[in-house]
Design a protein around this motif. Structure first.
Motif, mmCIF file in Angstrom:
data_model
loop_
_atom_site.group_PDB
_atom_site.id
_atom_site.type_symbol
_atom_site.label_atom_id
_atom_site.label_comp_id
_atom_site.label_asym_id
_atom_site.label_seq_id
_atom_site.Cartn_x
_atom_site.Cartn_y
_atom_site.Cartn_z
ATOM 1 N N LEU A 32 -17.610 -1.495 -88.695
ATOM 2 C CA LEU A 32 -17.682 -0.517 -87.602
ATOM 3 C C LEU A 32 -17.425 -1.198 -86.255
ATOM 4 O O LEU A 32 -16.675 -0.677 -85.413
ATOM 5 C CB LEU A 32 -19.057 0.165 -87.613
ATOM 6 C CG LEU A 32 -19.330 1.108 -86.438
ATOM 7 C CD1 LEU A 32 -18.350 2.283 -86.425
ATOM 8 C CD2 LEU A 32 -20.766 1.644 -86.485
ATOM 9 N N PRO A 56 -13.441 5.829 -85.040
ATOM 10 C CA PRO A 56 -14.088 5.577 -86.325
ATOM 11 C C PRO A 56 -14.488 6.869 -87.039
ATOM 12 O O PRO A 56 -14.884 7.836 -86.390
ATOM 13 C CB PRO A 56 -15.334 4.759 -85.951
ATOM 14 C CG PRO A 56 -15.565 5.014 -84.511
ATOM 15 C CD PRO A 56 -14.250 5.379 -83.893
ATOM 16 N N VAL A 74 -19.484 5.489 -88.936
ATOM 17 C CA VAL A 74 -20.459 5.334 -87.842
ATOM 18 C C VAL A 74 -21.875 5.419 -88.415
ATOM 19 O O VAL A 74 -22.720 4.561 -88.161
ATOM 20 C CB VAL A 74 -20.236 6.424 -86.755
ATOM 21 C CG1 VAL A 74 -21.356 6.385 -85.724
ATOM 22 C CG2 VAL A 74 -18.878 6.235 -86.098
ATOM 23 N N LYS A 92 -16.774 9.462 -88.961
ATOM 24 C CA LYS A 92 -18.215 9.740 -88.776
ATOM 25 C C LYS A 92 -19.026 9.014 -89.844
ATOM 26 O O LYS A 92 -20.085 8.457 -89.565
ATOM 27 C CB LYS A 92 -18.467 11.238 -88.888
ATOM 28 C CG LYS A 92 -18.186 11.982 -87.608
ATOM 29 C CD LYS A 92 -18.874 13.355 -87.684
ATOM 30 C CE LYS A 92 -17.972 14.495 -87.371
ATOM 31 N NZ LYS A 92 -16.988 15.008 -88.245
ATOM 32 N N ARG A 130 -14.451 -0.231 -83.719
ATOM 33 C CA ARG A 130 -14.710 0.161 -82.325
ATOM 34 C C ARG A 130 -13.941 -0.733 -81.349
ATOM 35 O O ARG A 130 -13.449 -0.262 -80.317
ATOM 36 C CB ARG A 130 -16.211 0.090 -82.035
ATOM 37 C CG ARG A 130 -16.919 1.314 -82.612
ATOM 38 C CD ARG A 130 -18.381 1.308 -82.295
ATOM 39 N NE ARG A 130 -18.972 2.617 -82.552
ATOM 40 C CZ ARG A 130 -20.236 2.802 -82.890
ATOM 41 N NH1 ARG A 130 -21.065 1.776 -83.020
ATOM 42 N NH2 ARG A 130 -20.686 4.006 -83.103
ATOM 43 N N GLU A 153 -24.030 2.072 -88.603
ATOM 44 C CA GLU A 153 -25.204 1.979 -87.721
ATOM 45 C C GLU A 153 -26.482 1.819 -88.527
ATOM 46 O O GLU A 153 -27.420 1.139 -88.110
ATOM 47 C CB GLU A 153 -25.281 3.202 -86.798
ATOM 48 C CG GLU A 153 -24.263 3.075 -85.669
ATOM 49 C CD GLU A 153 -24.246 4.274 -84.727
ATOM 50 O OE1 GLU A 153 -24.931 5.281 -85.023
ATOM 51 O OE2 GLU A 153 -23.528 4.206 -83.702
#
Ligand code: 3HC
Ligand code: NAI
Length: 700
Positions: free
Chosen positions: A668, A684, A689, A686, A672, A693
């Motif tokens: 990720l 990116p 993400v 969803k 980014r 994260e």
């Protein structure tokens, strides 16, 4: 698994022969309860005064599928397979295995530790560990070599194939083949051996097949395959182990093999290939469909279009034992198509990959027809006519007029909207996409494209049918490019931008080859013909999917085609060709320099590592979007698509697995970073993400 060992292996005595029946669903793998059961029943048989011999057999018409793959990477408890085998070899009663169905991997290793092997004529044996990035680690390399010699052992272990009983008998891998009930045959065999008296032969003690072997044989094998095996651990270790069997004493050979097995087991390729084993099986499952809905039986198929794809599909179906009716719009087209099919078969016979008998039988199942009336009784119809919606509509209307209700109507379209095809028919619920890959008789992948109107029964039928004909089916939603080509479009475009910034077709290709692809993007396009790529591109521009005025649009393909370079077939494309040999072309480098200048891009040195990361992350990010949109059912389906259809190296497990190995948080962050540098095309997904994260894998 809570099964009791005594349930995993049953015991009875018949005709003074102890019969140990392994019953450990689904495939009698050597899981812990099964190993405990086998050991306990073996001890029982040894001690049983009512038994003079023992026969080990598997329930449900199969012997043993090998080690329990679900246990890989977990701590092991219970008796080890090698302990059971050592006891079998030392038994003072003859131990006979009765092989029905299959004896694979650890299963065949158990068989090799028996004194005798009796196989049903329909059975197959094999050591397929290499497909999991492993080698036979319970004595298989040592015993197979001692039983059948290094050449047979290496072919068997490196090939990982299932060998039919008759061939296994010829190679000395089994002692007898039985036509009828294999357990009965093994009992009779055991009784005869008891009557003849011991000692019973022990494979690991044999030396006749492993003496006087020229070490050059192994050196040649390594040299010949060095390029093919690049990046892999298991094939090299397999050669080492078989060689060890020819130079070491039995006990040392087994220790050598154990260490080699450990090296394979610890290598990242093992985890990757085991992932793919389960991914392939998961891909076959259709979410959200009641188990009550069963696939329809398909025995006969009509194929429309005897061109490149129709011909290949016909071969594939006939090879799988189906009756095929092949139709084209003219007798001349049918004759030409059938001639190509025959030619392809002859090439296979000449190469030794099939026999004339098999080819004759397959050809005997192909019937050609000119009239759709011939399709009235077939269970399925697959069209592979020109890629044009009007032509497809016309063909499906004709199918409507003759097909029996419920006959599945499949389109091999590579890019058209399957709902639009379905809507023009009277039975849209029976319409489905079956996207085969070229050459269709060889490539394993088939994307089953589910339109909105397809019934669950049609979907599960197409999936089961894919497996029936020996393909690896992956279910895809209906969107431009489906799964595979949609991802290809994205990373192909990234490859183009890399060239705009300073790279070249050969640098991109070499970097991808170094990563493990058999060939890069541009060589592949040259081979397929650049007219095909150009057609796809024009279509994408027409539909607005590609903007030719965008700063990152790279018109190299257009320039190359304008110069009359249509790929390998015209002697030039992204590369120049001497026959089939491709080499870098300064003319193309110049075209690129000009394009960069026109776009105001200052060319720079690009490291191979950047190429690999940008191409792979483009794949992964698009893959994540595809999962998030429900176009693919699960991330691992993308790995199956890419390893079986697009040459992604299996030992790396597929793009989504590769991303998980890097860490989705790191992936990720990198995406980014590219987004900040390049903008929207790197937004990116969803799903990425969320997972990145959270620091989890794709499943959360
Ligand atoms: N361990 C655990 N589960 C296994 C398994 C194994 N060895 N082989 C198959 N299974 C499971 C599958 O995951 C599947 O489970 P699911 O229903 O939950 O999806 C189920 O059994 C049925 O498998 P298939 O759908 O593949 O069934 P098929 O009838 O089409 O094929 C087969 C059967 C030919 C046995 C095929 O499953 C196969 O090739 N299995 C792997 C064989 C293998 O690689 N053996 C070597 C293992 S490594 C080894 O033995 C190491 C040793 O040397 C020490
Ligand atoms: P092709 O041009 O080799 O063959 C098409 C055949 O269909 C020809 O024999 C033609 O005579 C016949 N045909 C055309 N219209 C017909 C009609 N109305 N009725 C009966 N027969 C008719 O084409 P190819 O490459 O085999 O492609 C066929 C389909 O497969 C297309 O939809 C294509 O997009 C798709 N496809 C092609 C791939 C490839 O690599 N070539 C890969 C995957 C899918």
């Amino acid at each position: 698994m809570t099964m009791k060992p005594e349930d995993a292996v049953r015991y009875e005595v018949r005709d003074r022969v102890a019969v140990l029946t392994i019953d450990f669903p689904p495939v009698n793998a050597l899981g812990e309860p099964m190993r405990r059961g086998l050991m306990a029943r073996f001890d029982q048989a040894q001690a049983d005064p009512a038994a003079d011999a023992m026969v080990i057999v598997g329930a449900n018409d199969k012997f043993i599928a090998g080690a329990d793959i679900r246990e890989f990477g977990l701590p092991k408890s219970g008796p080890m397979q090698s302990e059971i085998q050592a006891k079998m070899e030392k038994a003072d009663k003859p131990v006979v295995v009765a092989i029905d169905g299959y004896a694979l991997g650890g299963g065949f290793e158990v068989a090799l530790a028996a004194h005798y092997r009796v196989a049903a004529s329909r059975a197959k044996v094999g050591l397929p560990e290499v497909n999991l990035g492993l080698l036979p680690g319970a004595g298989g390399t040592q015993r197979a070599t001692r039983l059948a010699g290094p050449a047979v052992a290496l072919a068997m272990i490196l090939g990982g194939n299932q060998i039919p009983a008759a061939k296994a008998l010829q190679l000395g891998l089994v002692d007898a083949v039985a036509e009828g009930d294999v357990t009965e045959a093994a009992i009779a065999f055991a009784r005869q051996k008891v009557a003849e008296g011991g000692p019973w032969p022990v494979v690991i003690e044999r030396t006749d097949k492993v003496t006087g072997i020229d070490p050059q044989f192994f050196a040649d094998m390594r040299a010949k395959n060095a390029a093919k095996w690049k990046g892999m651990v298991a094939p090299f270790k397999i050669v080492d182990c078989v060689e060890a069997a020819t130079r070491l004493e039995a006990r040392e050979g087994l220790v050598f093999e154990k260490e080699a097995f450990k090296a394979c087991n610890d290598a990242p390729s093992r985890a990757a290939q085991v992932h793919l084993f389960f991914a392939e099986r998961a891909a076959a499952k259709v979410e959200g469909v009641s188990p009550e809905i069963k696939p329809k039986k398909i025995r006969s198929v009509g194929v429309i279009g005897a061109g490149t794809m129709g011909g290949g599909i016909t071969m594939c179906l006939a090879n799988a034992g189906l009756v095929v009716k092949l139709l084209d719009s003219s007798q001349a087209a049918i004759d030409a198509g059938l001639a190509r099919v025959k030619d392809n078969y002859q090439t296979s016979v000449a190469r030794g990959s099939t026999s004339q008998d098999k080819v004759d039988a397959a050809l005997g199942r192909i019937e050609t027809v000119l009239d759709y009336a011939g399709f009235a009784d077939v269970d399925m119809i697959i069209e592979a006519v020109f890629e044009n919606m009007d032509v497809k509509h016309e063909v499906f209307r004709k199918i409507d007029a003759v097909a029996k209700p419920g006959a599945v109507r499949a389109s091999n379209t590579s890019a058209l909207d399957i709902d639009q095809v379905a809507r023009a028919t009277k039975r849209p619920q029976d319409v489905i996409g079956m996207h085969f890959f070229s050459p269709a008789n060889v490539m394993k992948l088939v994307e089953v494209v589910r339109g909105d109107l397809a019934s669950p029964e049609t979907i599960v039928t197409a999936m089961a049918f894919g497996k029936q004909i020996g393909k690896v089916p992956v279910l895809a939603g209906n969107c431009p490019g489906f799964i595979g080509n949609r991802i290809l479009a994205r990373y192909g475009a990234e490859g183009d931008v890399l060239m705009l910034e300073g790279s070249t077709p050969w640098q991109v290709d070499d970097a991808l080859k170094e990563f493990g692809f058999p060939m890069g993007i541009y060589l592949m396009r040259d081979m397929a013909g650049l007219d095909v790529s150009l057609g796809v591109r024009r279509n994408a521009i027409e539909t607005g999917a590609v903007d030719p005025d965008a700063p990152d649009f790279v018109p190299l393909l257009e320039r190359i085609c304008e110069a009359g370079r249509l790929g390998q077939k015209t002697g030039a494309g992204f590369y120049k060709y001497d026959g089939r040999k491709a080499s870098p072309d300064p003319e193309v480098a110049e075209m690129l320099t000009r394009i960069s200048a026109e776009k105001g891009v200052t060319r720079r040195e690009i490291a191979d590592e950047e190429i690999v990361w940008r191409v792979l992350l483009a794949m992964v990010n698009e893959g994540a979007k595809i999962v998030e949109e429900g176009i693919a059912q699960r991330a691992s389906d993308i790995d199956v698509t890419y390893t079986f259809g697009y040459g992604f190296p299996k030992y790396r497990g597929g793009p989504m697995f590769w991303a998980e190995q890097q860490g989705l948080d790191k992936v990720l962050a990198k995406v980014r970073e590219y987004e900040a540098r390049y903008g929207a095309r790197w937004a990116p997904a969803k799903l990425l993400v969320e997972r990145g994260e959270a620091g989890t894998g794709w499943k959360g």
